[in-house]
Design a protein around this motif. Sequence first.
Motif, PDB file in Angstrom:
ATOM      1  N   ILE A 167     -31.552  22.739 -36.847  1.00 54.79           N
ATOM      2  CA  ILE A 167     -32.214  21.447 -36.614  1.00 54.79           C
ATOM      3  C   ILE A 167     -32.679  21.347 -35.172  1.00 54.79           C
ATOM      4  CG2 ILE A 167     -31.845  18.949 -36.468  1.00 54.79           C
ATOM      5  CD1 ILE A 167     -29.937  19.218 -38.860  1.00 54.79           C
ATOM      6  N   LEU A 168     -31.789  21.693 -34.227  1.00 53.93           N
ATOM      7  CA  LEU A 168     -32.154  21.612 -32.821  1.00 53.93           C
ATOM      8  C   LEU A 168     -33.302  22.560 -32.493  1.00 53.93           C
ATOM      9  CD1 LEU A 168     -31.740  20.479 -30.027  1.00 53.93           C
ATOM     10  CD2 LEU A 168     -29.886  22.128 -29.670  1.00 53.93           C
ATOM     11  N   ARG A 169     -33.276  23.769 -33.068  1.00 51.87           N
ATOM     12  CA  ARG A 169     -34.365  24.710 -32.823  1.00 51.87           C
ATOM     13  C   ARG A 169     -35.690  24.161 -33.339  1.00 51.87           C
ATOM     14  NH1 ARG A 169     -34.082  30.699 -35.258  1.00 51.87           N
ATOM     15  NH2 ARG A 169     -34.389  29.535 -37.199  1.00 51.87           N
ATOM     16  N   LYS A 170     -35.643  23.511 -34.499  1.00 48.21           N
ATOM     17  CA  LYS A 170     -36.856  22.919 -35.065  1.00 48.21           C
ATOM     18  C   LYS A 170     -37.423  21.851 -34.131  1.00 48.21           C
ATOM     19  CE  LYS A 170     -39.796  21.958 -38.444  1.00 48.21           C
ATOM     20  NZ  LYS A 170     -40.810  22.936 -38.914  1.00 48.21           N
ATOM     21  N   LEU A 171     -36.563  20.956 -33.664  1.00 50.72           N
ATOM     22  CA  LEU A 171     -37.018  19.870 -32.794  1.00 50.72           C
ATOM     23  C   LEU A 171     -37.475  20.398 -31.439  1.00 50.72           C
ATOM     24  CD1 LEU A 171     -34.285  17.140 -33.491  1.00 50.72           C
ATOM     25  CD2 LEU A 171     -36.489  17.463 -34.632  1.00 50.72           C
ATOM     26  N   LEU A 172     -36.707  21.341 -30.890  1.00 53.69           N
ATOM     27  CA  LEU A 172     -37.011  21.867 -29.557  1.00 53.69           C
ATOM     28  C   LEU A 172     -38.273  22.720 -29.562  1.00 53.69           C
ATOM     29  CD1 LEU A 172     -35.802  21.716 -26.729  1.00 53.69           C
ATOM     30  CD2 LEU A 172     -34.466  23.771 -27.242  1.00 53.69           C
ATOM     31  N   SER A 173     -38.537  23.385 -30.673  1.00 52.88           N
ATOM     32  CA  SER A 173     -39.722  24.238 -30.778  1.00 52.88           C
ATOM     33  C   SER A 173     -41.000  23.422 -30.962  1.00 52.88           C
ATOM     34  CB  SER A 173     -39.573  25.217 -31.957  1.00 52.88           C
ATOM     35  OG  SER A 173     -38.480  26.082 -31.777  1.00 52.88           O
ATOM     36  N   HIS A 174     -40.844  22.152 -31.358  1.00 53.16           N
ATOM     37  CA  HIS A 174     -42.011  21.293 -31.590  1.00 53.16           C
ATOM     38  C   HIS A 174     -41.831  19.995 -30.813  1.00 53.16           C
ATOM     39  CE1 HIS A 174     -41.837  24.049 -35.058  1.00 53.16           C
ATOM     40  NE2 HIS A 174     -43.149  23.954 -35.065  1.00 53.16           N
ATOM     41  N   ARG A 175     -41.658  20.138 -29.506  1.00 55.05           N
ATOM     42  CA  ARG A 175     -41.419  18.967 -28.664  1.00 55.05           C
ATOM     43  C   ARG A 175     -42.586  17.981 -28.766  1.00 55.05           C
ATOM     44  NH1 ARG A 175     -39.237  23.000 -25.274  1.00 55.05           N
ATOM     45  NH2 ARG A 175     -41.009  23.085 -23.824  1.00 55.05           N
ATOM     46  N   GLY A 176     -42.220  16.713 -28.877  1.00 50.10           N
ATOM     47  CA  GLY A 176     -43.224  15.674 -28.977  1.00 50.10           C
ATOM     48  C   GLY A 176     -43.590  15.307 -30.401  1.00 50.10           C
ATOM     49  N   ILE A 178     -42.548  14.145 -34.279  1.00 50.24           N
ATOM     50  CA  ILE A 178     -41.508  13.422 -35.014  1.00 50.24           C
ATOM     51  C   ILE A 178     -41.426  13.971 -36.437  1.00 50.24           C
ATOM     52  CG2 ILE A 178     -40.700  11.193 -35.861  1.00 50.24           C
ATOM     53  CD1 ILE A 178     -40.596  11.474 -32.840  1.00 50.24           C
ATOM     54  N   PHE A 179     -40.218  14.342 -36.846  1.00 52.61           N
ATOM     55  CA  PHE A 179     -39.993  14.861 -38.201  1.00 52.61           C
ATOM     56  C   PHE A 179     -39.196  13.848 -39.008  1.00 52.61           C
ATOM     57  CE2 PHE A 179     -40.515  18.624 -35.567  1.00 52.61           C
ATOM     58  CZ  PHE A 179     -41.401  19.383 -36.320  1.00 52.61           C
ATOM     59  N   SER A 180     -39.636  13.585 -40.215  1.00 52.50           N
ATOM     60  CA  SER A 180     -38.880  12.692 -41.086  1.00 52.50           C
ATOM     61  C   SER A 180     -37.621  13.393 -41.570  1.00 52.50           C
ATOM     62  CB  SER A 180     -39.728  12.283 -42.292  1.00 52.50           C
ATOM     63  OG  SER A 180     -39.934  13.400 -43.159  1.00 52.50           O
ATOM     64  N   ARG A 181     -36.675  12.613 -42.080  1.00 49.64           N
ATOM     65  CA  ARG A 181     -35.462  13.211 -42.642  1.00 49.64           C
ATOM     66  C   ARG A 181     -35.829  14.159 -43.783  1.00 49.64           C
ATOM     67  NH1 ARG A 181     -34.156   8.056 -41.247  1.00 49.64           N
ATOM     68  NH2 ARG A 181     -32.230   7.708 -40.047  1.00 49.64           N
ATOM     69  N   GLY A 182     -36.801  13.730 -44.590  1.00 50.69           N
ATOM     70  CA  GLY A 182     -37.224  14.571 -45.713  1.00 50.69           C
ATOM     71  C   GLY A 182     -37.759  15.911 -45.249  1.00 50.69           C
ATOM     72  N   ARG A 221     -37.148   7.440 -34.275  1.00 51.02           N
ATOM     73  CA  ARG A 221     -38.246   6.515 -34.516  1.00 51.02           C
ATOM     74  C   ARG A 221     -37.977   5.835 -35.856  1.00 51.02           C
ATOM     75  NH1 ARG A 221     -38.924   6.683 -29.920  1.00 51.02           N
ATOM     76  NH2 ARG A 221     -40.677   7.554 -28.726  1.00 51.02           N
ATOM     77  N   SER A 222     -37.558   4.570 -35.786  1.00 50.66           N
ATOM     78  CA  SER A 222     -37.169   3.842 -36.986  1.00 50.66           C
ATOM     79  C   SER A 222     -38.270   3.878 -38.037  1.00 50.66           C
ATOM     80  CB  SER A 222     -36.837   2.395 -36.622  1.00 50.66           C
ATOM     81  OG  SER A 222     -36.425   1.676 -37.764  1.00 50.66           O
ATOM     82  N   GLY A 223     -37.877   4.284 -39.244  1.00 50.01           N
ATOM     83  CA  GLY A 223     -38.837   4.361 -40.337  1.00 50.01           C
ATOM     84  C   GLY A 223     -39.609   5.659 -40.382  1.00 50.01           C
ATOM     85  N   TYR A 224     -39.437   6.505 -39.350  1.00 49.97           N
ATOM     86  CA  TYR A 224     -40.156   7.775 -39.304  1.00 49.97           C
ATOM     87  C   TYR A 224     -39.202   8.967 -39.289  1.00 49.97           C
ATOM     88  CZ  TYR A 224     -44.274   4.943 -38.307  1.00 49.97           C
ATOM     89  OH  TYR A 224     -45.284   4.037 -38.400  1.00 49.97           O
ATOM     90  N   GLY A 225     -38.379   9.073 -38.235  1.00 50.36           N
ATOM     91  CA  GLY A 225     -37.461  10.200 -38.194  1.00 50.36           C
ATOM     92  C   GLY A 225     -37.047  10.540 -36.775  1.00 50.36           C
TER      93      GLY A 225
END
Length: 230
Positions: A167-176, A178-182, A221-225
């Motif tokens: 999860i952290l790699r996904k977020l860190l690799s695409h800084r900026g 927002i990914f939804s929970r889905g 981001r409430s409602g987004y992810g």
Amino acid sequence: MDTTKKILVVDDEETLCDTLGFNLETEGYEVDTAYSSEQALTLPLARYDLILLDIMMGDISGTQLGRILKSNPETAHVPIIFCTAKDTEEDMVKGLDLGADDYITKPYSLRTVLARVRTVLRRAASAPAAGRHPDSVSYKGLSLLTDKKCCTVDGTEVRMPRKEFEILRKLLSHRGQIFSRGELLREIWPDEVVVLDRVIDVNITRIRQKIGVYGKNIVTRSGYGYGFLE
């Protein structure tokens, strides 16, 4: 060379244990069963490709056995799926923190279990291919070493189970971004597996706690992810 996957089912409900073992054998797996953690510890655990482990058992709980497995270099690589009637967030956190590969609550359908078994085995088999990904991704003092599956914060290594790392790699690799929970569930867990949205929330909470000052960079981001913002 024998490529049949070897699975160990550990559950003190003998009928359930045997039924699950029988159905896994029907799917083509080589299966052993154990009715307690103590019995499981007498087996050559490092030889298994996957262990299905009930949490609520006698003197040595499934959680304790999982901790024993993950602390032993010879068995730390063996994937674990926890199966339990307990579905509280505390139990989920304990399982995830130990490095469990999946978590199934009873009562469960055999179809669900078989789908998750296939997924975890497929993911484990593809792990060596990780070398094709970038060697590392980092932000200031936060660094993820892909090949070593290692996270460091300002030079200090931080223990991070596989799901948290991914999860952290996904977020860190695409800084900026927002990914939804889905989206995160589909990325980290396969489409055919039903996983509660709160599993993402639990993992995000654990990640924030572990990466110190960089935890504030993971935003909600409430409602987004979720996303990692600089």
